[in-house]
Design an enzyme around this catalytic site. Sequence first.
Site, PDB file in Angstrom:
ATOM      1  N   GLU A 142       9.059  17.078  14.708  1.00 56.54           N
ATOM      2  CA  GLU A 142       9.531  16.853  13.345  1.00 56.54           C
ATOM      3  C   GLU A 142       8.773  17.791  12.400  1.00 56.54           C
ATOM      4  OE1 GLU A 142       8.310  13.266  11.260  1.00 56.54           O
ATOM      5  OE2 GLU A 142      10.387  12.964  10.659  1.00 56.54           O
TER       6      GLU A 142
ATOM      7  N   GLU B 229       8.962   2.198  10.832  1.00 57.43           N
ATOM      8  CA  GLU B 229      10.011   3.195  10.559  1.00 57.43           C
ATOM      9  C   GLU B 229       9.355   4.563  10.646  1.00 57.43           C
ATOM     10  OE1 GLU B 229      13.102   2.683  10.286  1.00 57.43           O
ATOM     11  OE2 GLU B 229      13.192   0.529   9.937  1.00 57.43           O
TER      12      GLU B 229
ATOM     13  N   LYS C 233       0.882  -1.174   0.000  1.00 57.81           N
ATOM     14  CA  LYS C 233       0.000   0.000   0.000  1.00 57.81           C
ATOM     15  C   LYS C 233       0.911   1.213   0.000  1.00 57.81           C
ATOM     16  CE  LYS C 233      -1.716   3.130   2.089  1.00 57.81           C
ATOM     17  NZ  LYS C 233      -1.622   4.486   1.517  1.00 57.81           N
TER      18      LYS C 233
ATOM     19  N   CYS D  55      13.267  11.598   6.828  1.00 57.48           N
ATOM     20  CA  CYS D  55      13.143  11.175   8.231  1.00 57.48           C
ATOM     21  C   CYS D  55      14.471  11.336   8.956  1.00 57.48           C
ATOM     22  CB  CYS D  55      12.664   9.736   8.299  1.00 57.48           C
ATOM     23  SG  CYS D  55      13.639   8.645   7.264  1.00 57.48           S
TER      24      CYS D  55
HETATM   25  P1  NAD Z   1       1.749   9.023   7.207  1.00 57.65           P
HETATM   26  O1  NAD Z   1       1.949   8.328   8.497  1.00 57.65           O
HETATM   27  O2  NAD Z   1       0.720  10.070   7.112  1.00 57.65           O
HETATM   28  O3  NAD Z   1       1.408   7.954   6.055  1.00 57.65           O
HETATM   29  C1  NAD Z   1       2.232   6.839   5.805  1.00 57.65           C
HETATM   30  C2  NAD Z   1       1.424   5.746   5.120  1.00 57.65           C
HETATM   31  O4  NAD Z   1       0.457   5.251   6.039  1.00 57.65           O
HETATM   32  C3  NAD Z   1       0.651   6.231   3.897  1.00 57.65           C
HETATM   33  O5  NAD Z   1       0.694   5.241   2.906  1.00 57.65           O
HETATM   34  C4  NAD Z   1      -0.766   6.392   4.462  1.00 57.65           C
HETATM   35  O6  NAD Z   1      -1.755   6.296   3.478  1.00 57.65           O
HETATM   36  C5  NAD Z   1      -0.814   5.224   5.435  1.00 57.65           C
HETATM   37  N1  NAD Z   1      -1.851   5.311   6.479  1.00 57.65           N
HETATM   38  C6  NAD Z   1      -2.470   6.428   6.949  1.00 57.65           C
HETATM   39  N2  NAD Z   1      -3.395   6.086   7.885  1.00 57.65           N
HETATM   40  C7  NAD Z   1      -3.345   4.737   8.005  1.00 57.65           C
HETATM   41  C8  NAD Z   1      -4.046   3.790   8.815  1.00 57.65           C
HETATM   42  N3  NAD Z   1      -4.979   4.163   9.689  1.00 57.65           N
HETATM   43  N4  NAD Z   1      -3.743   2.478   8.694  1.00 57.65           N
HETATM   44  C9  NAD Z   1      -2.780   2.064   7.839  1.00 57.65           C
HETATM   45  N5  NAD Z   1      -2.099   2.909   7.034  1.00 57.65           N
HETATM   46  C10 NAD Z   1      -2.361   4.231   7.117  1.00 57.65           C
HETATM   47  O7  NAD Z   1       3.193   9.581   6.809  1.00 57.65           O
HETATM   48  P2  NAD Z   1       3.587  10.437   5.526  1.00 57.65           P
HETATM   49  O8  NAD Z   1       3.048  11.816   5.704  1.00 57.65           O
HETATM   50  O9  NAD Z   1       3.257   9.683   4.298  1.00 57.65           O
HETATM   51  O10 NAD Z   1       5.190  10.455   5.637  1.00 57.65           O
HETATM   52  C11 NAD Z   1       5.882  11.317   6.481  1.00 57.65           C
HETATM   53  C12 NAD Z   1       6.324  10.626   7.756  1.00 57.65           C
HETATM   54  O11 NAD Z   1       7.035   9.424   7.457  1.00 57.65           O
HETATM   55  C13 NAD Z   1       7.270  11.459   8.574  1.00 57.65           C
HETATM   56  O12 NAD Z   1       6.920  11.409   9.942  1.00 57.65           O
HETATM   57  C14 NAD Z   1       8.618  10.794   8.376  1.00 57.65           C
HETATM   58  O13 NAD Z   1       9.541  10.972   9.395  1.00 57.65           O
HETATM   59  C15 NAD Z   1       8.222   9.368   8.231  1.00 57.65           C
HETATM   60  N6  NAD Z   1       9.282   8.622   7.520  1.00 57.65           N
HETATM   61  C16 NAD Z   1      10.069   7.730   8.202  1.00 57.65           C
HETATM   62  C17 NAD Z   1      11.108   7.063   7.550  1.00 57.65           C
HETATM   63  C18 NAD Z   1      12.008   6.086   8.264  1.00 57.65           C
HETATM   64  O14 NAD Z   1      12.702   5.331   7.597  1.00 57.65           O
HETATM   65  N7  NAD Z   1      12.038   6.044   9.573  1.00 57.65           N
HETATM   66  C19 NAD Z   1      11.347   7.333   6.207  1.00 57.65           C
HETATM   67  C20 NAD Z   1      10.538   8.269   5.554  1.00 57.65           C
HETATM   68  C21 NAD Z   1       9.503   8.900   6.209  1.00 57.65           C
END
Ligand code: NAD
Length: 480
Positions: free
Chosen positions: A387, A253, A178, A287
Amino acid sequence: MKAITEREAIKVITTHYIDGAFVESHGREVMNIIRPTDGQVIGSVTLADEEDTRRAIDAARRAFATYGRSTTDERAQILRRLHAAASARRDDLTAAMVEEYGGVIQFAGLIVDSGISAFQAAEKALQEIPWRRSWDKTTVTLEPVGVAGLITAWNANALFLCLKIASAVAAGCTVVIKPSELSSLQTQVLVEALHEAKLPKGLLNVVTGLGNVVGAELVRNPDVAKISFTGSVAVGETIMRDGAATMKRMTLELGGKSPTVLLDDAALDKAIPAALTMAFMNSGQACAAGTRLLVPMSRLDEVKRAILDAMRAFTVGDPVDPNIAVGPMVSQKQYERVESYIRKGIEEGAEVLVGGEGRPEGLEAGYFVKPTVFVNVKNDMTIAQEEIFGPVLSVIAYDSEDEAIRIANDSKYGLHAAVLGTDIQRARQVASQLRAGRVVINGMTDDPQAPWGGFKYSGVGREYGRYGIEAFLEPKAVLE
Ligand code: NAD
């Protein structure tokens, strides 16, 4: 902005990838794909619903019956095919990341390359795993956990997808992906590429849709054994809680607020550009971004001058231009989020050294923000604790090395950290005291065999190399 207006016509995506074929979406909701450089609609995607998701899970479950029993040689061969298939579309993948996400081309190419090389890295790591160990009358084997749900963020789509697929496939798992709905075009190019690897049907399934629809179904479905998630802390918490009902295995992550500790013996001509690169990489939407720069009080004025000088290289603009270092934010929402933090920093008394509120001149049409450096930041300010996920750096002064270490660790996060200094022994000594999953010394480097993941709120579990593969395995003991 000539390059932007000359790009291609609208792209329409109506299919998902299920059981080895592109199939029309059962879900009917259509979402526009917006180009972040000018806010124009460049495509549309029909979003998957629960029914599409269940079909994909079912295909993965059927495929697992066979693939779950594959040999490591067969998996290595599949990883080689995936590597070749992804490599063949390297430039298309980079172009999609630049257009849909606004990733600057100088960085997007690196992200795509590290995604592609993840298949090779997993093949290498697979050879190092002790798949079977025996002693006395006991034999321990490492078994694939089952169907894996892979849920990803939008900021490095090709890397996250390739990395998670590579680890899962190396472990013998089948997958349902997804991807972020904000990465639909990039995902389409990648899936078209990987289709050419001619994988066993159902091994790889991709359903693009909303998190609370497709993601939630993956998390609650009892036929999914494991979730590997990259995204925010808030969603990570929801997934961990909801996944408990079906005892999901979890890799999470999550976010970061990474410290860069500049030691007092650092050579500023190299250290400051390195610190700024870590802060502003991927336009700050990273991140691992080093968004807190810890500076010895005795060198603060010198550091400020060096930052002002080095910031000239961090130009903001059209991401197709190879001279541009910072592109737009991915969406209007992300633009507003970053602006709100810049405002908050000013309200809380931090001083803007470079940048500040509002769009840069000449870039009013897109989601561009000014790369911003704050000085006079205290570590308890909002901009030093939360963040931001944009190009905003907080410079925090310290009096002693012990204080630097204390400030670096005074964060709910612990994903990444950096130490910059001339005496390497001393830098290592400081690195050993930082509570983070990865610490780099004297600049951003990568090693695909080294673990990636966070302490504290930055997540649970690790990706990359054998650590990433082991996250998709269950040890099983047979005793005679
Ligand atoms: P997000 O948490 O909003 O979304 C991430 C994914 O989760 C998307 O595909 C989203 O559609 C899905 N999602 C949303 N609600 C959900 C639910 N209830 N159940 C299951 N899936 C759901 O994050 P974002 O805005 O896409 O990305 C930014 C964040 O990601 C930042 O906090 C960043 O630090 C983090 N990030 C972490 C890493 C790492 O390796 N640690 C790498 C990149 C980004």
